[in-house]
Design a protein around this motif. Structure first.
Motif, short mmCIF file in Angstrom:
data_model
loop_
_atom_site.label_atom_id
_atom_site.label_comp_id
_atom_site.label_asym_id
_atom_site.label_seq_id
_atom_site.Cartn_x
_atom_site.Cartn_y
_atom_site.Cartn_z
N GLY A 38 45.50 59.61 70.01
CA GLY A 38 45.71 59.02 68.70
C GLY A 38 44.82 59.75 67.69
N LEU A 39 45.36 60.04 66.51
CA LEU A 39 44.63 60.84 65.52
C LEU A 39 44.24 60.06 64.27
N GLY A 40 44.64 58.81 64.17
CA GLY A 40 44.38 58.08 62.93
C GLY A 40 45.15 58.71 61.78
N ASN A 41 44.49 58.88 60.63
CA ASN A 41 45.16 59.45 59.46
C ASN A 41 45.02 60.96 59.37
N ARG A 42 44.53 61.59 60.42
CA ARG A 42 44.33 63.05 60.41
C ARG A 42 45.66 63.75 60.64
N ALA A 43 46.09 64.51 59.67
CA ALA A 43 47.43 65.13 59.71
C ALA A 43 47.40 66.58 60.16
N ILE A 44 46.23 67.10 60.46
CA ILE A 44 46.12 68.50 60.89
C ILE A 44 45.24 68.57 62.12
N THR A 74 51.58 54.17 60.95
CA THR A 74 51.51 55.46 60.26
C THR A 74 50.47 56.40 60.85
N ASN A 75 49.70 55.94 61.82
CA ASN A 75 48.71 56.82 62.43
C ASN A 75 49.41 57.96 63.18
N HIS A 76 48.80 59.12 63.14
CA HIS A 76 49.37 60.29 63.80
C HIS A 76 48.92 60.36 65.25
N TRP A 77 49.57 61.24 66.00
CA TRP A 77 49.30 61.35 67.43
C TRP A 77 49.71 62.72 67.93
#
Length: 605
Positions: free
Chosen positions: A555-561, A503-506
């Motif tokens: 990789g952004l982890g849980n950061r959605a913005i 579910t981590n963002h990228w």
């Protein structure tokens, strides 16, 4: 069995006892020594370091790979041309490259091959070995299109790098070999033409190594740095043995070649500017090469791994394409004990998330690979012990490497390809093997943990690995791996992060230069997302004599913005982009302020 090498002083045991007595969790690299990589190929370790700490389940679980080689359709099989005579070049073949040669948004593969050496004869059914250009058809399937693409290369391949040398929008291919170097120009219609002679890059008959493209003088054209190994011909072959067993000669048996710097004249030709640029002032047995802006002054410097002789080189750029060698002063020539490093693979990236580009260098057993932490102002320190960046590596010869975020958690992990030089090493060294499992070290924030087994690498057959390339080969938002194995088929590792419900963002970023070079090589990209800042640079040439990662992956982890992305272009200014989508491949064009979707950006589900 612990064996003391005749090449190592008794200080080894003293140092180890002192370190362990101070409660350090990891052993140090070996103290100063006089042997080179190939010299040490037949020397058992002085003393076995402490085993690396096992990864707890919580740290091990997120990353998982599966061997996708069979399903990929890749039919390539590597040869080093060996016949038992043990020519010096045999274990050096080869690096590997991933790049999009046809502009369809899918990352393709290039696998250099060796060639038959005296005494080696193919079976009747075999044709002479050749290199392979494998086109990515999607869905994890590749097709060898070498001959259709005009690449019928049968050179003794050692290194490869990709870059758009004529700024026509199509990625060209440069190869180093045991022999002349070669440039294939991409015509943009799916085919290449051999432009070696017209481009003036053959560079005589040498033992080549890693190579890198960079815009050294900021004029918008890609220049070329090509490392060379030693002055060796087949007529110079010197048989070696250790304890009665055949072994390879090493770089101390031959004088080194100075490396070659080609300046791009902008008219399709390169000029050998090695002397004028300051590169020819020193010589070492070069292997892995990577460019980085080590001092954050806006130009590309060159880091060269030398095979345990002379120390490594750091060529500091004055911004006009003139260099001075500063590795010792910068702290990256040798490890923290003052010992030279085998330096097969060199990698650059922000390992600790402080916004500075660090260096990682692979090494020979029993010495650990080295993580050089960038302290700023052009200075580095050996942070291997403090970060456990060598976990699990002491008994292996490590070659290709990638510093990449395999679970999209915002921290860069380390992948190391392992394999010995000598196929008979088990006869005289019971601490290692010729074929090994590869290593994956997960970054858990300030430290690395060996998660190789939990990530599935121990489920994959052992090989004698050499080059590594790391890219998102199926456009699904996680990074896959291609490993070239000596004398065998390659290994294609598919990252299962998305398939396992990651579910981590990228965000993936491809640059398009206008004033600067077209692919943004050397540009620094800074991504701001909430409380974190992520930094990377566009490299053309890295790892063990290979190429990968021109398309940047964050990789952004849980950061959605993503708040903004700042790009500092080589030879140009800086630019800020906003309103950036996540979980996509985007293209940033110099001077436009515009964000475009790029071919291949929709994930393949």
């Amino acid at each position: 069995m612990v064996v003391f090498s005749p090449h190592r002083p008794a200080l080894s045991l003293v140092v180890l006892v002192l370190i362990l007595g101070c409660g350090q969790p990891r052993p140090p690299a070996a103290p100063p020594r006089t042997t080179s990589v190939a010299d040490r190929a037949s020397s058992p370790p002085a003393i076995a370091p402490v085993a690396s700490e096992p990864a707890p389940p919580s740290a091990a679980a997120p990353i998982r790979f599966v061997d996708a080689t069979k399903a990929s359709g890749i039919g390539f099989v590597h040869t080093d041309g060996s016949s038992g005579r043990r020519y010096l070049v045999e274990p050096l073949s080869a690096g590997v490259a991933t790049f999009d040669y046809d502009g369809d948004g899918r990352i393709d593969l290039y696998l250099p091959n060796g060639a038959l050496l005296p005494g080696a004869e193919p079976a009747d059914s075999e044709s002479p070995p050749r290199h392979a250009l494998c086109r990515n058809l999607g869905a994890g399937v590749f097709r060898d299109v070498s001959l259709a693409a005009g690449i019928d290369c049968r050179d003794y391949g050692l290194g490869v790098v990709a870059g758009d040398v004529d700024e026509d929008g199509f990625v060209d291919l440069f190869l180093t070999s045991f022999g002349a170097k070669r440039l294939f120009r991409n015509l943009g219609d799916g085919t290449f033409v051999d432009a070696t002679e017209s481009a003036n890059v053959a560079d005589g008959e040498k033992v080549g190594a890693g190579a890198t493209f960079l815009d050294a003088d900021g004029d918008g054209d890609l220049d070329l740095y090509a490392a060379n190994y030693v002055r060796f011909t087949l007529g110079d072959h010197r048989p070696r043995s250790f304890k009665g067993f055949p072994a390879y000669a090493g770089p101390r048996d031959y004088p080194p070649w100075p490396d070659t710097f080609f300046r791009n004249s902008g008219d399709g030709r390169f000029v050998d500017a090695s002397v004028e640029a300051g590169i020819a002032a020193v010589a070492g047995p070069g292997m892995g090469v990577v460019c980085l802006d080590h001092d954050d002054d806006g130009d590309s410097d060159i880091y060269v791994g030398n095979d345990a002789l002379e120390g490594n080189f750091l060529f500091e750029n004055d911004g006009r394409g003139h260099f001075r060698e500063t590795a010792l002063a910068a702290g990256v020539a040798v490890n923290r004990f003052g010992a030279e490093i085998g330096s097969m693979g060199t990698e650059a990236g922000d390992a600790d998330g402080d916004g500075r580009i660090d260096l990682f260098v692979t090494d020979f057993q029993p010495d650990l690979p080295v993580l050089f932490r960038n302290l700023g102002r052009g200075q580095f320190e050996d942070a291997t012990a403090a970060t456990a960046a060598g976990s699990g590596a002491w008994q292996f010869v490590t070659w290709g490497t990638a510093m990449a975020d395999f679970d999209n958690d915002g921290r860069r992990d380390l992948f190391l390809a392992c394999g010995h030089l000598n196929d008979n090493v088990e006869a005289f060294d019971d601490t290692t093997t010729y074929r090994n499992h590869n290593l994956l070290l997960r970054n858990v924030g300030g430290r690395f943990i060996d998660v190789s087994a939990a990530a599935g690498l121990h489920d994959i057959p052992r090989h004698a690995a050499r080059g590594v390339a790391c890219d998102d080969l199926d456009n699904d938002g996680d990074l896959d791996l291609l490993i070239l194995n000596s004398r065998e088929a390659p290994t294609l590792l598919k990252n299962l992060d998305r398939e396992r419900g990651g579910t981590n963002h990228w965000c993936q970023v491809r640059l398009r230069g206008r004033q600067g070079n077209r692919d943004g090589v050397g540009a620094r990209v800074v991504l701001h997302a909430g409380d974190e800042t992520f930094v990377d640079e566009v490299h053309a040439g890295r790892g063990y004599q290979g190429h990968f990662g021109t398309r940047l992956h964050f990789g952004l982890g849980n950061r959605a913005i993503i708040d903004r992305i700042e790009v500092r272009w080589i030879g140009g200014g800086s630019e800020t982009f906003t309103a950036i989508p996540i979980d996509r491949l985007i293209e940033l064009t110099e001077g436009s302020g515009r964000i475009d979707g790029a071919p291949g950006s929709p994930p393949e589900r």
